[in-house]
Design a protein around this motif. Structure first.
Motif, PDB file in Angstrom:
ATOM      1  N   GLU A  88      -8.670  37.563  16.804  1.00 16.33           N
ATOM      2  CA  GLU A  88      -7.508  38.400  17.097  1.00 16.33           C
ATOM      3  C   GLU A  88      -7.909  39.831  16.757  1.00 16.33           C
ATOM      4  O   GLU A  88      -8.330  40.112  15.646  1.00 16.33           O
ATOM      5  CB  GLU A  88      -6.297  37.945  16.268  1.00 16.33           C
ATOM      6  CG  GLU A  88      -4.981  38.537  16.726  1.00 16.33           C
ATOM      7  CD  GLU A  88      -4.832  40.002  16.446  1.00 16.33           C
ATOM      8  OE1 GLU A  88      -4.370  40.738  17.340  1.00 16.33           O
ATOM      9  OE2 GLU A  88      -5.170  40.441  15.332  1.00 16.33           O
ATOM     10  N   GLN A  92      -2.185  41.609  15.187  1.00 19.90           N
ATOM     11  CA  GLN A  92      -0.902  41.022  15.548  1.00 19.90           C
ATOM     12  C   GLN A  92      -1.068  39.525  15.787  1.00 19.90           C
ATOM     13  O   GLN A  92      -1.972  39.108  16.502  1.00 19.90           O
ATOM     14  CB  GLN A  92      -0.377  41.659  16.835  1.00 19.90           C
ATOM     15  CG  GLN A  92      -0.202  43.156  16.729  1.00 19.90           C
ATOM     16  CD  GLN A  92       0.113  43.774  18.081  1.00 19.90           C
ATOM     17  OE1 GLN A  92      -0.148  43.187  19.121  1.00 19.90           O
ATOM     18  NE2 GLN A  92       0.667  44.964  18.050  1.00 19.90           N
ATOM     19  N   ALA A  93      -0.202  38.748  15.212  1.00 21.52           N
ATOM     20  CA  ALA A  93      -0.253  37.301  15.451  1.00 21.52           C
ATOM     21  C   ALA A  93       0.050  37.011  16.911  1.00 21.52           C
ATOM     22  O   ALA A  93       0.706  37.798  17.590  1.00 21.52           O
ATOM     23  CB  ALA A  93       0.761  36.596  14.548  1.00 21.52           C
ATOM     24  N   SER A 130      -3.058  29.190  17.916  1.00 20.12           N
ATOM     25  CA  SER A 130      -2.249  30.256  17.329  1.00 20.12           C
ATOM     26  C   SER A 130      -3.108  31.020  16.337  1.00 20.12           C
ATOM     27  O   SER A 130      -3.888  30.425  15.591  1.00 20.12           O
ATOM     28  CB  SER A 130      -1.033  29.683  16.614  1.00 20.12           C
ATOM     29  OG  SER A 130      -0.174  29.070  17.544  1.00 20.12           O
ATOM     30  N   ARG A 132      -3.302  34.272  13.338  1.00 21.57           N
ATOM     31  CA  ARG A 132      -2.715  35.284  12.470  1.00 21.57           C
ATOM     32  C   ARG A 132      -3.414  36.607  12.773  1.00 21.57           C
ATOM     33  O   ARG A 132      -4.443  36.633  13.443  1.00 21.57           O
ATOM     34  CB  ARG A 132      -2.920  34.923  11.003  1.00 21.57           C
ATOM     35  CG  ARG A 132      -2.211  33.646  10.568  1.00 21.57           C
ATOM     36  CD  ARG A 132      -2.370  33.382   9.073  1.00 21.57           C
ATOM     37  NE  ARG A 132      -3.739  33.485   8.616  1.00 21.57           N
ATOM     38  CZ  ARG A 132      -4.603  32.486   8.532  1.00 21.57           C
ATOM     39  NH1 ARG A 132      -4.245  31.265   8.886  1.00 21.57           N
ATOM     40  NH2 ARG A 132      -5.827  32.674   8.090  1.00 21.57           N
ATOM     41  N   ALA A 133      -2.887  37.695  12.269  1.00 21.92           N
ATOM     42  CA  ALA A 133      -3.517  39.001  12.456  1.00 21.92           C
ATOM     43  C   ALA A 133      -4.958  38.973  11.946  1.00 21.92           C
ATOM     44  O   ALA A 133      -5.215  38.469  10.854  1.00 21.92           O
ATOM     45  CB  ALA A 133      -2.726  40.074  11.713  1.00 21.92           C
ATOM     46  N   GLU A 135      -7.410  37.128  12.542  1.00 22.22           N
ATOM     47  CA  GLU A 135      -8.025  35.821  12.296  1.00 22.22           C
ATOM     48  C   GLU A 135      -9.172  35.535  13.275  1.00 22.22           C
ATOM     49  O   GLU A 135      -9.120  35.905  14.440  1.00 22.22           O
ATOM     50  CB  GLU A 135      -6.970  34.719  12.416  1.00 22.22           C
ATOM     51  CG  GLU A 135      -7.519  33.336  12.091  1.00 22.22           C
ATOM     52  CD  GLU A 135      -6.478  32.234  12.146  1.00 22.22           C
ATOM     53  OE1 GLU A 135      -6.772  31.135  11.661  1.00 22.22           O
ATOM     54  OE2 GLU A 135      -5.368  32.468  12.670  1.00 22.22           O
TER      55      GLU A 135
END
Length: 142
Positions: A88, A92-93, A130, A132-133, A135
Protein backbone atom coordinates in the motif's frame (compact mmCIF):
# COMPACT_ATOMS: atom_id res chain seq x y z
CA UNK A 1 32.89 9.52 2.83
CA UNK A 2 34.72 8.15 -0.18
CA UNK A 3 31.43 7.30 -1.93
CA UNK A 4 30.60 11.01 -2.28
CA UNK A 5 33.78 11.83 -4.20
CA UNK A 6 34.18 11.94 -7.94
CA UNK A 7 31.75 12.41 -10.79
CA UNK A 8 28.11 11.38 -10.30
CA UNK A 9 25.18 11.36 -12.66
CA UNK A 10 21.56 11.44 -11.55
CA UNK A 11 18.22 11.50 -13.29
CA UNK A 12 15.35 13.61 -12.05
CA UNK A 13 11.73 13.80 -13.12
CA UNK A 14 9.47 16.70 -12.20
CA UNK A 15 5.77 15.94 -12.45
CA UNK A 16 3.41 18.88 -12.11
CA UNK A 17 0.03 17.86 -10.74
CA UNK A 18 -3.02 19.30 -9.05
CA UNK A 19 -3.88 18.22 -5.53
CA UNK A 20 -2.19 15.56 -3.44
CA UNK A 21 0.50 13.21 -4.75
CA UNK A 22 -1.67 10.38 -3.39
CA UNK A 23 -4.29 10.99 -6.08
CA UNK A 24 -2.00 12.11 -8.91
CA UNK A 25 -0.47 8.70 -9.70
CA UNK A 26 3.00 9.84 -8.61
CA UNK A 27 3.98 6.43 -7.16
CA UNK A 28 3.15 4.72 -10.46
CA UNK A 29 5.00 7.37 -12.47
CA UNK A 30 8.05 7.05 -10.20
CA UNK A 31 8.04 3.26 -10.67
CA UNK A 32 7.86 3.70 -14.45
CA UNK A 33 10.74 6.19 -14.33
CA UNK A 34 12.94 3.96 -12.14
CA UNK A 35 12.03 0.70 -13.91
CA UNK A 36 11.58 1.47 -17.61
CA UNK A 37 10.14 -1.07 -20.00
CA UNK A 38 12.94 -3.14 -21.53
CA UNK A 39 12.59 -4.76 -24.93
CA UNK A 40 14.13 -8.13 -25.75
CA UNK A 41 14.86 -9.70 -29.09
CA UNK A 42 13.68 -13.31 -29.24
CA UNK A 43 15.20 -15.52 -31.89
CA UNK A 44 12.74 -17.03 -34.38
CA UNK A 45 11.68 -20.53 -33.38
CA UNK A 46 12.49 -19.99 -29.69
CA UNK A 47 10.09 -21.99 -27.53
CA UNK A 48 9.78 -21.09 -23.89
CA UNK A 49 8.93 -23.84 -21.45
CA UNK A 50 6.15 -22.73 -19.16
CA UNK A 51 4.28 -24.21 -16.26
CA UNK A 52 0.95 -23.09 -14.83
CA UNK A 53 2.69 -20.84 -12.30
CA UNK A 54 5.02 -19.30 -14.89
CA UNK A 55 1.93 -18.33 -16.87
CA UNK A 56 0.62 -16.40 -13.85
CA UNK A 57 0.19 -12.72 -14.76
CA UNK A 58 -1.11 -10.99 -11.64
CA UNK A 59 -3.30 -7.91 -11.75
CA UNK A 60 -4.99 -5.93 -9.00
CA UNK A 61 -8.51 -4.57 -9.33
CA UNK A 62 -10.84 -2.73 -7.02
CA UNK A 63 -11.31 0.73 -5.60
CA UNK A 64 -7.89 0.87 -3.94
CA UNK A 65 -5.94 -0.49 -6.95
CA UNK A 66 -4.61 3.03 -7.59
CA UNK A 67 -2.58 2.97 -4.36
CA UNK A 68 -2.08 -0.75 -3.71
CA UNK A 69 0.64 -1.91 -6.08
CA UNK A 70 2.58 -5.00 -7.08
CA UNK A 71 6.21 -4.43 -6.07
CA UNK A 72 7.60 -7.51 -7.77
CA UNK A 73 7.31 -11.18 -8.53
CA UNK A 74 9.90 -13.94 -8.13
CA UNK A 75 10.30 -17.68 -7.86
CA UNK A 76 9.58 -19.07 -4.41
CA UNK A 77 12.60 -19.84 -2.21
CA UNK A 78 11.45 -23.43 -1.77
CA UNK A 79 11.33 -23.73 -5.56
CA UNK A 80 7.62 -24.40 -5.92
CA UNK A 81 5.47 -21.48 -6.95
CA UNK A 82 5.82 -17.76 -7.44
CA UNK A 83 5.88 -15.02 -4.85
CA UNK A 84 4.13 -11.69 -5.38
CA UNK A 85 4.95 -8.74 -3.12
CA UNK A 86 2.17 -6.19 -2.89
CA UNK A 87 2.20 -2.93 -0.93
CA UNK A 88 0.00 0.00 0.00
CA UNK A 89 1.73 3.18 -1.20
CA UNK A 90 -0.38 6.14 -0.05
CA UNK A 91 -0.83 5.67 3.68
CA UNK A 92 -4.49 4.69 3.28
CA UNK A 93 -6.17 1.40 4.07
CA UNK A 94 -7.95 -0.31 1.21
CA UNK A 95 -8.93 -3.55 -0.49
CA UNK A 96 -8.13 -5.10 -3.87
CA UNK A 97 -8.61 -8.38 -5.68
CA UNK A 98 -5.64 -10.33 -6.99
CA UNK A 99 -6.61 -11.71 -10.39
CA UNK A 100 -4.95 -13.63 -13.20
CA UNK A 101 -4.44 -16.78 -11.14
CA UNK A 102 -3.85 -20.14 -12.85
CA UNK A 103 -7.03 -22.25 -12.93
CA UNK A 104 -5.99 -24.75 -10.23
CA UNK A 105 -3.79 -22.44 -8.17
CA UNK A 106 -3.35 -22.52 -4.42
CA UNK A 107 -2.68 -19.13 -2.81
CA UNK A 108 -1.02 -18.46 0.56
CA UNK A 109 -0.22 -15.42 2.66
CA UNK A 110 3.33 -15.76 4.03
CA UNK A 111 5.78 -13.68 6.00
CA UNK A 112 8.59 -11.91 4.04
CA UNK A 113 10.77 -15.03 4.40
CA UNK A 114 8.03 -17.11 2.75
CA UNK A 115 7.37 -19.01 5.98
CA UNK A 116 4.21 -19.57 7.99
CA UNK A 117 1.98 -20.01 4.94
CA UNK A 118 -1.69 -19.29 5.61
CA UNK A 119 -4.11 -20.45 2.87
CA UNK A 120 -6.18 -17.71 1.24
CA UNK A 121 -9.64 -18.42 -0.19
CA UNK A 122 -10.09 -18.13 -3.95
CA UNK A 123 -13.53 -17.01 -5.15
CA UNK A 124 -14.34 -16.71 -8.86
CA UNK A 125 -10.65 -16.98 -9.76
CA UNK A 126 -9.51 -14.12 -7.52
CA UNK A 127 -8.27 -13.50 -4.00
CA UNK A 128 -9.60 -10.60 -1.91
CA UNK A 129 -6.87 -8.72 -0.01
CA UNK A 130 -7.22 -5.94 2.57
CA UNK A 131 -4.33 -3.62 3.45
CA UNK A 132 -3.55 -1.28 6.31
CA UNK A 133 -1.70 1.96 5.58
CA UNK A 134 1.83 1.23 4.26
CA UNK A 135 1.37 -2.54 4.65
CA UNK A 136 3.39 -5.01 2.56
CA UNK A 137 2.06 -8.52 1.88
CA UNK A 138 3.91 -11.55 0.54
CA UNK A 139 1.64 -13.85 -1.47
CA UNK A 140 2.73 -17.34 -2.58
CA UNK A 141 0.96 -18.83 -5.61
CA UNK A 142 1.46 -22.56 -6.25
Amino acid sequence: PIADRGHHEISVSLVPHAGSWRYAGIVQQAASFNQPLLARVIKPGHKASTTKVEEFKPTLTGGAAAHILIAGMKNAVAGKGRVVRIYEAAGQAGSVSLQGLPADAEVFLTNPLEEQAQPLPIANGEVALSFRAWEVKTILVK
